[in-house]
Design a protein around this motif. Sequence first.
Motif, mmCIF file in Angstrom:
data_model
loop_
_atom_site.group_PDB
_atom_site.id
_atom_site.type_symbol
_atom_site.label_atom_id
_atom_site.label_comp_id
_atom_site.label_asym_id
_atom_site.label_seq_id
_atom_site.Cartn_x
_atom_site.Cartn_y
_atom_site.Cartn_z
ATOM 1 N N UNK A 1 0.391 -0.985 0.110
ATOM 2 C CA UNK A 1 -0.286 -0.066 0.276
ATOM 3 C C UNK A 1 0.834 1.389 0.198
ATOM 4 N N UNK A 2 0.577 1.879 -1.261
ATOM 5 C CA UNK A 2 1.336 3.350 -1.177
ATOM 6 C C UNK A 2 0.954 4.521 -1.100
ATOM 7 N N UNK A 3 0.550 5.513 -0.598
ATOM 8 C CA UNK A 3 0.173 6.846 -1.082
ATOM 9 C C UNK A 3 0.871 6.997 -2.249
ATOM 10 N N UNK B 1 -8.213 -2.394 7.162
ATOM 11 C CA UNK B 1 -7.259 -2.590 6.896
ATOM 12 C C UNK B 1 -6.542 -2.553 8.007
ATOM 13 N N UNK B 2 -4.945 -2.998 8.641
ATOM 14 C CA UNK B 2 -4.125 -3.240 9.818
ATOM 15 C C UNK B 2 -3.925 -2.064 9.643
ATOM 16 N N UNK B 3 -2.891 -2.274 11.370
ATOM 17 C CA UNK B 3 -3.837 -1.573 12.211
ATOM 18 C C UNK B 3 -4.940 -0.895 11.991
ATOM 19 N N UNK B 4 -6.060 -1.440 13.091
ATOM 20 C CA UNK B 4 -6.971 0.072 13.481
ATOM 21 C C UNK B 4 -7.461 0.904 12.725
ATOM 22 N N UNK B 5 -5.984 1.888 13.667
ATOM 23 C CA UNK B 5 -6.080 3.436 13.651
ATOM 24 C C UNK B 5 -6.394 3.273 11.818
ATOM 25 N N UNK B 6 -5.478 2.622 11.550
ATOM 26 C CA UNK B 6 -5.248 3.177 9.492
ATOM 27 C C UNK B 6 -7.136 2.334 9.118
ATOM 28 N N UNK B 7 -7.533 1.914 10.046
ATOM 29 C CA UNK B 7 -9.139 1.551 9.269
ATOM 30 C C UNK B 7 -9.468 2.446 9.576
ATOM 31 N N UNK B 8 -9.586 3.364 10.719
ATOM 32 C CA UNK B 8 -10.048 4.624 11.738
ATOM 33 C C UNK B 8 -9.716 5.764 10.233
ATOM 34 N N UNK B 9 -8.706 5.560 10.156
ATOM 35 C CA UNK B 9 -8.175 7.276 9.621
ATOM 36 C C UNK B 9 -8.695 7.292 7.687
ATOM 37 N N UNK B 10 -8.443 5.628 7.217
ATOM 38 C CA UNK B 10 -9.631 5.563 5.884
ATOM 39 C C UNK B 10 -10.927 6.032 6.206
ATOM 40 N N UNK B 11 -11.491 5.885 6.420
ATOM 41 C CA UNK B 11 -12.648 5.818 6.906
ATOM 42 C C UNK B 11 -13.315 7.596 7.581
ATOM 43 N N UNK C 1 3.494 7.543 -3.825
ATOM 44 C CA UNK C 1 4.486 6.279 -3.789
ATOM 45 C C UNK C 1 5.284 5.998 -2.283
ATOM 46 N N UNK C 2 4.600 7.203 -1.510
ATOM 47 C CA UNK C 2 5.641 6.804 -0.012
ATOM 48 C C UNK C 2 4.683 5.540 0.555
ATOM 49 N N UNK C 3 4.907 4.184 0.892
ATOM 50 C CA UNK C 3 4.953 3.348 1.422
ATOM 51 C C UNK C 3 3.768 3.175 3.014
ATOM 52 N N UNK C 4 2.721 3.603 3.076
ATOM 53 C CA UNK C 4 1.567 3.922 4.328
ATOM 54 C C UNK C 4 2.104 2.172 4.918
ATOM 55 N N UNK C 5 1.815 2.624 6.531
ATOM 56 C CA UNK C 5 2.311 1.889 7.241
ATOM 57 C C UNK C 5 0.610 0.864 7.703
ATOM 58 N N UNK C 6 0.342 0.321 6.483
ATOM 59 C CA UNK C 6 -0.792 -0.407 6.888
ATOM 60 C C UNK C 6 -0.923 -1.986 5.917
ATOM 61 N N UNK C 7 -1.452 -3.367 6.092
ATOM 62 C CA UNK C 7 -1.928 -4.058 5.548
ATOM 63 C C UNK C 7 -3.490 -3.971 4.927
ATOM 64 N N UNK C 8 -3.752 -5.430 4.216
ATOM 65 C CA UNK C 8 -5.011 -5.827 3.450
ATOM 66 C C UNK C 8 -5.286 -7.262 4.052
ATOM 67 N N UNK C 9 -4.981 -7.627 2.685
ATOM 68 C CA UNK C 9 -5.596 -9.072 2.133
ATOM 69 C C UNK C 9 -4.323 -10.012 2.199
ATOM 70 N N UNK C 10 -3.400 -9.178 2.138
ATOM 71 C CA UNK C 10 -2.086 -10.263 2.089
ATOM 72 C C UNK C 10 -0.694 -9.795 2.337
ATOM 73 N N UNK C 11 0.545 -10.627 2.541
ATOM 74 C CA UNK C 11 1.583 -9.402 3.400
ATOM 75 C C UNK C 11 1.902 -9.208 1.543
ATOM 76 N N UNK C 12 3.529 -7.822 2.481
ATOM 77 C CA UNK C 12 4.055 -7.026 1.709
ATOM 78 C C UNK C 12 5.234 -7.108 1.131
ATOM 79 N N UNK C 13 5.570 -7.086 -0.368
ATOM 80 C CA UNK C 13 6.411 -8.435 -0.999
ATOM 81 C C UNK C 13 7.834 -6.672 -0.545
#
Length: 323
Positions: A232-234, A303-313, A237-249
């Motif tokens: 996940x990126x902004x 999104x994980x962590x929950x704080x990013x789920x809140x931020x995206x919301x 192209x700054x990496x975002x401190x979050x994951x969603x459904x699969x581990x990052x490359x």
Amino acid sequence: MPTTPARTAKSLPTRVAGRLSYELHHRAPAPVVSAVERVDYSRRLFATRNPVTFNDKVHYKMLRDHRPLLAQWADKVAVRDYVRDTVGPEILTHVYAVADDLSAVDRAALPRNFVVKVNHACGGVVLVNDRLSPDAALPDAMGAWTYFLVHPDALDWNRLEAAVRNWLARTYGGGEYREWAYAAIAPKVLVEELLVPAHGAAPADYKLFTFGGKVRIVQVDSDRHEAHRQNLFAPDWTPLPATLAAPPLEPPPERPHTLERMIEVAEQLSAGVDLVRVDLYDVDGRVVFGELTSYPLGGTTRFEPPSFEQLAGSWWHVPSRYT
């Protein structure tokens, strides 16, 4: 006061069944309660009067946004007209056939590599690719809404026809996830070009989350059919401190040269819309349209962590009424 007999899960109203699915994926195990108590609990939870998190708002949209535009976007055939009129035809795949049944498609007119998919579902896709192992064949059972990989020399056309006929006869979106827009589509089968970059591997899948017509998240799916990785990126192209459904490359994918063009396309296609995910590909510098997704992951993966789920919301401003 007389009580109403409990209904089975299959017959629950859409809002109740949808919330039960959400609870199954996101909440701790609930106490054992009667069916009537469980339904009443779900009714209260699924009111979503003040949705906060990203997934709460996905469910809010599933419940309340029934505009015909969403059905056009979910339809893999009809959406092409919207994309052509909004951005232009150059980002669309080449289509070999659209039919009510695969038996109506002229097999002899198809190239060696191609994609077969139904237009009314997320899944129900067969990729025919001569860069796969010659032993890559269709399985005996193909009922699931998923992707299948097959070498052209191992393709059993009769089995493919039967699978497509089964998919066409089924309704997607009226089951566990209650994704209304898919259920409103007249089923068809689409045969289109297979996207194969010069390096031979599957192209990276870029999923651009747009909020109010602006890209906020760029999700990159790599090798999704083998060793799926997701970053996940902004937009810069700054990496975002979050994951969603699969581990990052690791290391993360390099910034694509077409990033600015993909953002431009995504924002053109999503102008004036509260939320839509625009899926694109970069094939040797050619930006290619994938699909428009109004209900990312059906609201079942957060999104994980929950704080990013809140931020995206917080980026997603849902209207009190969709018009």
